[in-house]
Design an enzyme around this catalytic site. Structure first.
Site, PDB file in Angstrom:
ATOM      1  N   GLY A 151     -52.525  42.713  20.143  1.00 42.96           N
ATOM      2  CA  GLY A 151     -51.500  43.540  20.793  1.00 42.96           C
ATOM      3  C   GLY A 151     -52.047  44.202  22.044  1.00 42.96           C
ATOM      4  O   GLY A 151     -51.851  45.403  22.270  1.00 42.96           O
ATOM      5  N   ALA A 152     -52.718  43.394  22.881  1.00 48.21           N
ATOM      6  CA  ALA A 152     -53.349  43.956  24.089  1.00 48.21           C
ATOM      7  C   ALA A 152     -52.410  43.933  25.293  1.00 48.21           C
ATOM      8  O   ALA A 152     -52.788  44.359  26.379  1.00 48.21           O
ATOM      9  CB  ALA A 152     -54.623  43.172  24.410  1.00 48.21           C
ATOM     10  N   GLY A 166     -49.142  49.213  25.775  1.00 46.07           N
ATOM     11  CA  GLY A 166     -49.434  50.444  25.015  1.00 46.07           C
ATOM     12  C   GLY A 166     -50.890  50.661  24.647  1.00 46.07           C
ATOM     13  O   GLY A 166     -51.788  50.573  25.490  1.00 46.07           O
ATOM     14  N   ARG A 217     -47.268  37.617  24.712  1.00 49.19           N
ATOM     15  CA  ARG A 217     -46.814  37.452  26.102  1.00 49.19           C
ATOM     16  C   ARG A 217     -47.959  37.015  27.023  1.00 49.19           C
ATOM     17  O   ARG A 217     -48.787  37.832  27.418  1.00 49.19           O
ATOM     18  CB  ARG A 217     -46.171  38.754  26.575  1.00 49.19           C
ATOM     19  CG  ARG A 217     -44.794  38.975  25.942  1.00 49.19           C
ATOM     20  CD  ARG A 217     -44.254  40.347  26.211  1.00 49.19           C
ATOM     21  NE  ARG A 217     -44.956  41.406  25.491  1.00 49.19           N
ATOM     22  CZ  ARG A 217     -44.663  42.711  25.579  1.00 49.19           C
ATOM     23  NH1 ARG A 217     -43.680  43.104  26.358  1.00 49.19           N
ATOM     24  NH2 ARG A 217     -45.343  43.601  24.889  1.00 49.19           N
ATOM     25  N   TYR A 271     -41.231  50.682   7.716  1.00 42.96           N
ATOM     26  CA  TYR A 271     -42.304  50.864   8.709  1.00 42.96           C
ATOM     27  C   TYR A 271     -43.407  51.764   8.138  1.00 42.96           C
ATOM     28  O   TYR A 271     -44.595  51.414   8.147  1.00 42.96           O
ATOM     29  CB  TYR A 271     -41.757  51.457  10.008  1.00 42.96           C
ATOM     30  CG  TYR A 271     -42.864  51.777  10.991  1.00 42.96           C
ATOM     31  CD1 TYR A 271     -43.594  50.754  11.582  1.00 42.96           C
ATOM     32  CD2 TYR A 271     -43.207  53.097  11.306  1.00 42.96           C
ATOM     33  CE1 TYR A 271     -44.640  51.025  12.458  1.00 42.96           C
ATOM     34  CE2 TYR A 271     -44.245  53.377  12.184  1.00 42.96           C
ATOM     35  CZ  TYR A 271     -44.958  52.340  12.756  1.00 42.96           C
ATOM     36  OH  TYR A 271     -46.007  52.608  13.612  1.00 42.96           O
ATOM     37  N   PRO A 313     -51.973  57.700  14.588  1.00 42.99           N
ATOM     38  CA  PRO A 313     -51.333  58.513  15.624  1.00 42.99           C
ATOM     39  C   PRO A 313     -49.916  58.947  15.242  1.00 42.99           C
ATOM     40  O   PRO A 313     -49.223  58.273  14.483  1.00 42.99           O
ATOM     41  CB  PRO A 313     -51.276  57.581  16.841  1.00 42.99           C
ATOM     42  CG  PRO A 313     -52.077  56.367  16.488  1.00 42.99           C
ATOM     43  CD  PRO A 313     -52.052  56.288  15.001  1.00 42.99           C
ATOM     44  N   GLU A 341     -44.342  51.152  24.649  1.00 41.55           N
ATOM     45  CA  GLU A 341     -43.106  50.365  24.498  1.00 41.55           C
ATOM     46  C   GLU A 341     -42.587  50.426  23.059  1.00 41.55           C
ATOM     47  O   GLU A 341     -41.621  49.755  22.702  1.00 41.55           O
ATOM     48  CB  GLU A 341     -43.366  48.907  24.914  1.00 41.55           C
ATOM     49  CG  GLU A 341     -43.622  48.779  26.392  1.00 41.55           C
ATOM     50  CD  GLU A 341     -43.942  47.353  26.837  1.00 41.55           C
ATOM     51  OE1 GLU A 341     -43.747  46.404  26.063  1.00 41.55           O
ATOM     52  OE2 GLU A 341     -44.395  47.196  27.974  1.00 41.55           O
ATOM     53  N   PHE A 342     -43.278  51.215  22.237  1.00 46.79           N
ATOM     54  CA  PHE A 342     -42.971  51.291  20.807  1.00 46.79           C
ATOM     55  C   PHE A 342     -41.481  51.558  20.530  1.00 46.79           C
ATOM     56  O   PHE A 342     -40.844  50.858  19.735  1.00 46.79           O
ATOM     57  CB  PHE A 342     -43.843  52.397  20.196  1.00 46.79           C
ATOM     58  CG  PHE A 342     -43.615  52.657  18.733  1.00 46.79           C
ATOM     59  CD1 PHE A 342     -44.210  51.846  17.774  1.00 46.79           C
ATOM     60  CD2 PHE A 342     -42.823  53.718  18.311  1.00 46.79           C
ATOM     61  CE1 PHE A 342     -44.013  52.093  16.414  1.00 46.79           C
ATOM     62  CE2 PHE A 342     -42.625  53.971  16.962  1.00 46.79           C
ATOM     63  CZ  PHE A 342     -43.225  53.155  16.025  1.00 46.79           C
TER      64      PHE A 342
HETATM   65  P1  NDP Z   1     -46.255  48.683  22.088  1.00 46.97           P
HETATM   66  O1  NDP Z   1     -44.913  48.134  21.717  1.00 46.97           O
HETATM   67  O2  NDP Z   1     -46.445  49.211  23.441  1.00 46.97           O
HETATM   68  O3  NDP Z   1     -47.370  47.553  21.801  1.00 46.97           O
HETATM   69  C1  NDP Z   1     -47.323  46.753  20.666  1.00 46.97           C
HETATM   70  C2  NDP Z   1     -48.265  45.576  20.844  1.00 46.97           C
HETATM   71  O4  NDP Z   1     -48.220  44.759  19.648  1.00 46.97           O
HETATM   72  C3  NDP Z   1     -47.849  44.673  22.000  1.00 46.97           C
HETATM   73  O5  NDP Z   1     -48.993  44.317  22.747  1.00 46.97           O
HETATM   74  C4  NDP Z   1     -47.270  43.440  21.321  1.00 46.97           C
HETATM   75  O6  NDP Z   1     -47.574  42.283  22.095  1.00 46.97           O
HETATM   76  C5  NDP Z   1     -48.075  43.410  20.018  1.00 46.97           C
HETATM   77  N1  NDP Z   1     -47.404  42.637  18.976  1.00 46.97           N
HETATM   78  C6  NDP Z   1     -46.238  42.916  18.339  1.00 46.97           C
HETATM   79  N2  NDP Z   1     -45.930  41.927  17.482  1.00 46.97           N
HETATM   80  C7  NDP Z   1     -46.927  41.014  17.577  1.00 46.97           C
HETATM   81  C8  NDP Z   1     -47.178  39.759  16.962  1.00 46.97           C
HETATM   82  N3  NDP Z   1     -46.354  39.241  16.057  1.00 46.97           N
HETATM   83  N4  NDP Z   1     -48.304  39.081  17.289  1.00 46.97           N
HETATM   84  C9  NDP Z   1     -49.159  39.582  18.208  1.00 46.97           C
HETATM   85  N5  NDP Z   1     -48.982  40.748  18.831  1.00 46.97           N
HETATM   86  C10 NDP Z   1     -47.874  41.452  18.518  1.00 46.97           C
HETATM   87  O7  NDP Z   1     -46.565  49.795  20.990  1.00 46.97           O
HETATM   88  P2  NDP Z   1     -47.864  50.715  20.724  1.00 46.97           P
HETATM   89  O8  NDP Z   1     -48.933  50.422  21.662  1.00 46.97           O
HETATM   90  O9  NDP Z   1     -47.378  52.098  20.607  1.00 46.97           O
HETATM   91  O10 NDP Z   1     -48.227  50.218  19.261  1.00 46.97           O
HETATM   92  C11 NDP Z   1     -49.493  49.712  18.895  1.00 46.97           C
HETATM   93  C12 NDP Z   1     -49.730  50.026  17.428  1.00 46.97           C
HETATM   94  O11 NDP Z   1     -49.741  51.431  17.243  1.00 46.97           O
HETATM   95  C13 NDP Z   1     -48.674  49.483  16.474  1.00 46.97           C
HETATM   96  O12 NDP Z   1     -49.323  49.002  15.324  1.00 46.97           O
HETATM   97  C14 NDP Z   1     -47.834  50.724  16.150  1.00 46.97           C
HETATM   98  O13 NDP Z   1     -47.229  50.625  14.894  1.00 46.97           O
HETATM   99  C15 NDP Z   1     -48.893  51.783  16.172  1.00 46.97           C
HETATM  100  N6  NDP Z   1     -48.445  53.160  16.387  1.00 46.97           N
HETATM  101  C16 NDP Z   1     -47.664  53.500  17.458  1.00 46.97           C
HETATM  102  C17 NDP Z   1     -47.287  54.826  17.635  1.00 46.97           C
HETATM  103  C18 NDP Z   1     -46.386  55.257  18.739  1.00 46.97           C
HETATM  104  O14 NDP Z   1     -45.724  56.310  18.594  1.00 46.97           O
HETATM  105  N7  NDP Z   1     -46.351  54.562  19.848  1.00 46.97           N
HETATM  106  C19 NDP Z   1     -47.776  55.872  16.733  1.00 46.97           C
HETATM  107  C20 NDP Z   1     -48.555  55.393  15.640  1.00 46.97           C
HETATM  108  C21 NDP Z   1     -48.901  54.099  15.501  1.00 46.97           C
HETATM  109  P3  NDP Z   1     -46.585  41.054  22.351  1.00 46.97           P
HETATM  110  O15 NDP Z   1     -45.186  41.581  22.335  1.00 46.97           O
HETATM  111  O16 NDP Z   1     -47.025  40.509  23.686  1.00 46.97           O
HETATM  112  O17 NDP Z   1     -46.882  40.111  21.233  1.00 46.97           O
HETATM  113  C1  8X3 Z   2     -45.267  55.680  15.088  1.00 45.97           C
HETATM  114  C2  8X3 Z   2     -45.149  57.147  14.945  1.00 45.97           C
HETATM  115  O1  8X3 Z   2     -43.744  59.032  14.017  1.00 45.97           O
HETATM  116  O2  8X3 Z   2     -42.577  57.226  15.152  1.00 45.97           O
HETATM  117  O3  8X3 Z   2     -46.039  55.138  14.086  1.00 45.97           O
HETATM  118  O4  8X3 Z   2     -43.493  56.868  12.976  1.00 45.97           O
HETATM  119  S1  8X3 Z   2     -43.686  57.580  14.237  1.00 45.97           S
END
Ligand code: NDP
Ligand code: 8X3
Length: 251
Positions: free
Chosen positions: A9-10, A13, A35, A150, A180, A186-187
């Site tokens: 997921g690089a 985010g 992507r 989730y 976190p 993009e979450f």
């Molecule tokens: P983003 O949506 O910005 O990034 C998510 C990343 O995951 C993207 O690079 C995406 O890449 C990748 N991804 C999703 N599905 C797949 C797949 N099937 N195979 C490979 N890659 C995948 O979100 P965040 O950076 O916020 O999220 C990163 C992690 O942090 C997640 O696990 C999320 O649950 C967790 N998190 C996020 C929080 C928040 O509030 N933002 C808080 C707590 C935890 P691509 O689409 O190119 O495959």
């Molecule tokens: C993402 C944080 O609070 O939206 O893991 O579930 S929250």
């Protein structure tokens, strides 16, 4: 010797910010996501380190296996696996939620993380070194309405991390779970299926965590002395805390 980190997921985010910070500190990188364009852009941006990118959907066990088996020798010895790829889909109550969304979250956040871990861990144990940092969430410990599947996937990530530690005991391999809270990436756009307005509303009037905050946290965990293991690290923005128990009153 230069260290190698594999980040799932690089493309966005947290994963992207971690790639940038690790590269800045001289780590060579294996970067994956679905992507390709984003991976190419990031590779072009990261200077002075060796970056290997691979389109990989973590939900596909054989793609994950092939990726790890096919790594060039320069990137084959992973020092840090950052299991970051993940997503939330929807915020509906369980009795209205889309079952396909639930399956996608389980396939990505749980099964994808397991596939990657299972593929990378044997070499770490054999070499007696390595670190797996999993991206959990506050949602794995604290329930909230609409978090249903989730939050449960992130509870899995927490317990899986603990159990991994129990299994690798004595090997020198480290395992950490980062949890976190509210963070802008993009979450929420993904959670609300591209509805930018709904996503923006989540952060309106707040000062959320940034991907760079999380990258600094991950980097700190990854650069502790070899005898130190950060088991779990929960991090929230100051604007976020817990609410009271919800009590339903008659009438
Ligand atoms: P983003 O949506 O910005 O990034 C998510 C990343 O995951 C993207 O690079 C995406 O890449 C990748 N991804 C999703 N599905 C797949 C797949 N099937 N195979 C490979 N890659 C995948 O979100 P965040 O950076 O916020 O999220 C990163 C992690 O942090 C997640 O696990 C999320 O649950 C967790 N998190 C996020 C929080 C928040 O509030 N933002 C808080 C707590 C935890 P691509 O689409 O190119 O495959
Ligand atoms: C993402 C944080 O609070 O939206 O893991 O579930 S929250």
């Amino acid at each position: 010797m230069t260290k190698v980190a594999l980040i799932t997921g690089a493309t966005s985010g947290f994963g992207k910010a971690c790639a940038e910070l690790l590269a800045k500190n001289g780590w060579n990188l294996v970067l994956c996501g679905r992507r390709q364009e984003r991976l190419q852009e990031l590779e072009a941006q990261l200077k002075n380190v060796s970056v290997y990118t691979a389109v990989c959907d973590v939900r596909n066990g054989s793609e994950v296996k092939q990726l790890i088996a096919g790594l060039p020798s320069s990137h084959a010895q992973i020092d840090l696996l950052l299991n970051n790829a993940g997503l939330a889909l929807g915020l509906s109550p369980a009795y209205e939620a889309d079952l396909v969304d639930w399956e996608t979250m389980v396939d990505t956040n749980i099964k994808g993380l397991m596939y990657m871990t299972r593929a990378v861990l044997p070499s770490m144990v054999e070499r007696g070194q390595g670190h797996i940092i999993n991206m959990g969430s506050v949602a794995g410990s604290w329930p909230y309405p609409g978090a249903n599947a989730y939050g449960a996937t992130k509870a899995f990530v927490e317990q899986f991390s603990n159990n991994l530690r129990a299994d690798v005991h004595g090997s020198g391999v480290r395992v950490s779970n980062v949890e976190p809270g509210l963070a802008e990436s993009e979450f929420s756009v993904v959670r609300f299926q591209g509805d930018q307005q709904k996503a923006d509303a989540v952060y309106e009037g707040t000062e959320p965590l940034t991907p760079e905050d999380i990258a600094k946290t991950v980097y700190w965990i990854a650069t502790q002395p070899a005898h130190v293991n950060i088991n779990r690290l929960e991090i929230m923005p100051v604007c976020q805390t817990w609410g009271p128990f919800a009590i339903h009153r008659k009438g």
